[in-house]
Enzyme design. Sequence first.
Site, PDB file in Angstrom:
ATOM      1  N   CYS A   1       0.831  -1.204   0.000  1.00 27.10           N
ATOM      2  CA  CYS A   1       0.000   0.000   0.000  1.00 27.10           C
ATOM      3  C   CYS A   1       0.870   1.259   0.000  1.00 27.10           C
ATOM      4  CB  CYS A   1      -0.972   0.003   1.170  1.00 27.10           C
ATOM      5  SG  CYS A   1      -0.164  -0.176   2.765  1.00 27.10           S
ATOM      6  N   THR A   2       2.021   1.180   0.634  1.00 25.85           N
ATOM      7  CA  THR A   2       2.931   2.327   0.596  1.00 25.85           C
ATOM      8  C   THR A   2       3.416   2.546  -0.826  1.00 25.85           C
ATOM      9  OG1 THR A   2       3.704   1.837   2.833  1.00 25.85           O
ATOM     10  CG2 THR A   2       5.083   3.288   1.507  1.00 25.85           C
TER      11      THR A   2
END
Lengths: 516, 448
Positions: free
Chosen positions: B229-230
């Site tokens: 997700c980063t």
Amino acid sequence: MTDNKYDRQLRLWGAAGQAALGNTCVVLVRATAAGTETLKNLVLPGVGNFLVIDDSSGVSDCTSNFFLDSSTHKSRAQMATEYLMELNPDVTGDWKDISGGLVAEKFDLLQLFPDKKKVLVIAADCEPPLRQAIAQTCWDQNVPMIAVHSYGLVGVVQIQTAPLLLLDPKMRDSVPDLRLTCPFPALQQAFEENYADDAVWAGLSSQEFGQVPYPFILLFVQKKWKESHAGGLPTSFAEKQEFQAEIKKMARNYDNELNFQQAVENAYLAYTPPKTVDIDYLLSDCNSERDLVLLRALQSFLQQHGGVPPVVGKIPDMAASTAEYVNLQELYQQQAKKDFDYVRANCTGDTSVTNDEITLLCQNAVHLDWLQTGPLPTFMGYHPTEDVVDDLGASEQDEERPEQTALWWYLGFAACQMFWEREQRYPGVNDDFEKDVPRLLECWEYMKTAYGLSLEDTRICKEMARFGNAEVHNIASVVGGVASQEAVKLITGQYIPIKNTYVFNGIASMGGVYHF
Amino acid sequence: MSEVGMVKRPLESDDMVIDSSDQQQRISLNTLLSRPSEFGNETGPLACGEFDPSTPPQSKKVLVVGAGGLGCEILKDLALSSIPLNVHVIDLDTIDVTNLNRQFLFRQKDVGKSKAETAAAFIRQRCPWIQVTPHVGNIQDKNLDFYRQFDAVISGLDNIEARRWLNATIVGLVDTDDDGDLDPSTIIPIVDGGTEGFSGQARLILPKITSCFECTIDSFPPPRAFPLCTIAETPRRPEHCIAYAYILQFPREFPDTVLDKDSPEHLQWIYQQAAKRAEQYGIAGVTYMMTMGVVKNIIPAVASTNAIIAAACVNEAIKYLTFFSQNMNSYMMYMGAQSIHSHTFAYEPSEDCPVCSASVRKMTVPATITLNQFIQTHLKDSSLRLSSPSLVSPSQTLYMVKPAALELATRPNLDKLLSTLIQPGEEITVTDPTLHGIHVGLAITFEN
């Protein structure tokens, strides 16, 4: 853009370090295995050039030395130089045969280097008078020097340099410099404009809430704490626990909010006062003009800021949205720039001080120190200071097997050097090596007294006699690795060199750094 | 400029010329092997044998695994060890220009050639008294008889999986007799070295006596991966932008191409994309050098650290092969960046090591767990870190990864509840390619 053969090492010392290497000439005195191994590990990474000085006109110690062969029509210096040059076409090497033997009186660096190139001298397996002569010349002419010895299963590396200001120790900072107990104005302003009220936090969407960087969470919890504790910060263990509990309470969905978890992990930053720095002692030992300029400028800064050093400007990665993180990082970078400008404005005098040096000074203010090796210790007549004796006495010793501690083997090595001074040869070089033991024991006793140490075990001394100054390649390779590593630190001015002796005990595979 | 063709020959007495400085030729390790010592191997913390100075050293067979940064140093050190040796070296890699700053047996002209063959040829030429036989290929392609022939194995590998395989194989060679005593003739020591920047470690593994490599895999945490997700949504650091380009963008844009991490074209593409993304998000710092570092997981490396660690390893090997001095027990750590810190200690064997201890691992699992879930959570993502395990019980084959027919036949078991597949008290045996030849025994109980 194409792959650079130095890529893997550039990641350790960067272009500046590489340039420093390229500007250096390494002088090797005696092409013994320890010497050629040291030089190999400097030629491979691209030292500018090297010079091998030797005095062996036919003796070929090729069984333990990768850079010699058994041919007799070339001198040891020439053979070693030619084989070493093959390792790296970027490096040029030269040799000098000192006919009539290398004796102390003949060693004159100035004669060898009329042009002022940056020089580093490696003295390999030199007997005491030659070693001391080289050391004296290097000390007088401000040339850094490394003495390497491989002696049976014992290896010794000693460095001698003029005092060196360690501007770039490359410490891995485990404590981020976030200034949460004394926010600089821009940080305080950003907090107050965006995160100082309950209402603001309540108005954040759940995504936004989970992407506020933890420094702002901590500043908020800190603010609330101060309001209910008369402006004070948590000090006792119980208070710190409570502070962390407040952070958790503030979260909406703690188990899924990484930023709040990071806030708890780093809560100590919200109540631990910043480290102050005092560099007065550094100034008092300072001889170099450039160093004085840097240190005085830093001292002005510290005096103006209550001892708190310049902001480092780098922040660790943390759970946050891109925009929040980038903006936060910008705040710290701007403040670091302001602090840098202040320090630079105070750098008066020596105009050769570079921006890079000032940056390093600011970023490493907390770690600044001198490396003061002192002159290379002699063997006979050596009397260590009280501090040194205390440190040596307290040196880490293996309790079960104290004889493994590298320090004792240095003592044995020193005893052998003293034996050489008396007998003009090393103990045990002849087949009847046991005959040398009694005289070596006398030297051993002398050394123990001189160093203020005691060990009843005489086996070490007997083993040193057995070694007979044997050239064992593996040990030469260990010290060659260590010496070249230290040389790189001295040349590049990065990392922290040893102060001032490394001893390797190849029997127990144990090493130690000692300050003699 | 010298010619590369200089050949060394053994020193003869006529060659001894004493020059005017009266320098005597220094004695070598050879002489030390004939002088009695009070620190012979039998006196050490890891006594492997008794030093007999009256017997000249016998010829020994040594396997060097890896001909890279450590391997080149190891080969040189062995060649100059003054004892008769028959050396084999194995490496599957070819020479890259970025090796040349430390892998000193290779030159610019050798780029692209086999490391094992080039290293062997160089050593044979410089040190003609030593036999060096190269093997180009995977260590996994050699059978047990190949490994059995050696008196010692010195490993300069650069990855954990290969070390685990080698360790499992060599430890697996140890035989115990009916009384449970180890057969010493089947114990082959592994001396294992590793380096990273200014740090490194050297260890001596005596299979079934000291800790083995598997005992210590916890000390090597799995490589850090950035959360997806980063990478995809909230990049903050330049490394995140690079990860996005090579993990997500590249497969999307080139679905039929396998990423070649050594291809300058692929790396350039990734760098450009990463730079674009970084600019988009206001992130500074993406460079081509950083791109290479992230994609290839580059570890900084220099000649000096490799020299130290390799020599420490060969020192232990020679002491083991001749008993002329003590062996260390059993692990030396070295850190040379800030001053020098080194620490030598006995790394205790792990009681439930799947490779070197015979114990059965006890596991308690939920009653509702399926076989597949069990494999994922208890065998792969757990401290066991297995890669693709196969399981059998005394009464049936639970799941077999190979051969394909058996995999197909046992695949339906993956979705069944584990509790329906095994009887109470049955010991399950697990095998895995990472732990070559090792059978891990499990005793499973179900939570009520």
